[in-house]
Design an enzyme around this catalytic site. Sequence first.
Site, short mmCIF file in Angstrom:
data_model
loop_
_atom_site.label_atom_id
_atom_site.label_comp_id
_atom_site.label_asym_id
_atom_site.label_seq_id
_atom_site.Cartn_x
_atom_site.Cartn_y
_atom_site.Cartn_z
N LYS A 79 -2.89 9.30 8.84
CA LYS A 79 -1.86 8.33 8.49
C LYS A 79 -1.93 7.19 9.49
CE LYS A 79 3.14 8.01 7.57
NZ LYS A 79 4.40 8.75 7.47
N SER A 154 7.09 8.40 3.29
CA SER A 154 6.25 7.29 3.67
C SER A 154 4.76 7.65 3.76
CB SER A 154 6.71 6.77 5.04
OG SER A 154 6.54 7.76 6.05
N SER A 178 9.11 12.63 4.65
CA SER A 178 7.92 11.81 4.38
C SER A 178 6.61 12.57 4.30
CB SER A 178 7.81 10.71 5.44
OG SER A 178 8.81 9.74 5.26
#
Length: 492
Positions: A79, A154, A178
């Site tokens: 990420k 997210s 998330s």
Amino acid sequence: MTDLHRLSIREMAEGLKTAQFSSRELTQHYLDRIAKIDAQVQSYVTVTPEFALAEADAADAAIKAGNAGLLSGIPLAHKDIFCTKGIKTTAGSKILDNFISPYDATVVAKGKAAGLVTLGKVNMDEFAMGSTSESSYFGATKNPWALDRVPGGSSGGSAAAVAADLAPIATGTDTGGSIRQPASFCGLTGLKPTYGRVSRFGMIAYASSLDQGGPMARSAEDCAYLMNVIAGHDAKDSTSVNKEVDDYVANLSGTSVKGLRIGIPKQYFNVAGLDAEVKARVEESLKKLEEMGATLVEIDLSMTDAYVPTYYLIAPAEASSNLQRFDGVRYGYRCENPVDLMDLYKRSRSEGFGKEVQQRILIGTYALSAGYYDAYYVKAQKVRRLIQQDFLKAFESVDVIAAPSAPTTAYKIGANLSPVEMYLGDIYTIAVNLAGLPAINAPVGFDQDNLPVGLQLIGNYWSESQLLSVVHQYQQVTDWHTKRAAIAEENA
């Protein structure tokens, strides 16, 4: 071999060890898939082919020399919130579009030490603020199951990359759901560990008392392999807990589902926005666990109505403090031709931050301001303790707590949900972060539009092994985690 992306992490490790294929071949296979497919999915912000192939060659040499680790040569995606030395780290924001980190986050460093190969950095909601991955400066990531749908957020880029078979495993972060919500939207397994289990050093902060890194993959077994790498104490992170780390892979069969007491919060299954098909799939999965020997126990979590207001005071307050460092002075975006220092601050931040981030900074600054600090922030912290106590009381009579991971399946891109609608979509996930508990999402079926549905299991502190074990055993008698979206079959 054209189907390397269909292998589990265990099968990849065995194939590399027995020289059925090399890490360079495996890495190139994924790089080719990214080049062919990702223009449709938009899961990656930065792809690093030269870097990845160099790491793959090093892994191949270590394997040949007989001194490689178990996961040496296996690719993964990070990420874009984890700092990576020499590689752009953006947190999905314009304000960090030109930021090249001078160091590796601990999670990244541990991956390198284990011989994992970094394919690149994947997209996310700006500064991890959002539930759709639409707030990224680099554009919206698409859900591989339906390209007109969001992948969740997210960690939407992490979820989409794994669901489209553009990475076998990925790191994610979870501040209020998330990891679990995008895992639910994309039909994956995703684990949010106990707060303090995975180091936050080098992970760009959103809300420091809530953020936690974790693995995203197709199965609980694959997640366990990555957890074995990234979990553990880190002296560089003052919130990291110095507690012995389990062997999550060895413990995959360590929890007996027979006799497992699964708490069913009556409040969770009567939420107004809970989709009927989501509820049905979750209840079917619980029935399956019951058939496997688990006992379903109705419990009372009386603080449910306090989750959303408590979270959306604490998280923005911490964000407003953490994001003060992005001022256009030391690194990141700087406005052109500032008149003076105040103009530099104002324009760099207003031009560099997106709408959602600015909105949360304003909310948080208000909650922390003189005259409102006690009324809002301090009160929210007191309610947070009551939420934690609510869970601890429940764990006196049950082993794990079950809930949907999200009240709906994936939204349509551009649905333009109001802030309140989007925040209410986090109803099932945010309390886990407020209490610091571990939780996992497991895919348990689809709705009528063939969109994935996820079951969330919440555990007591440090029970990651138990959660992974329960989901692993569920996945031995079901095949939802093996289902693939049509786009993932390309180049198969």
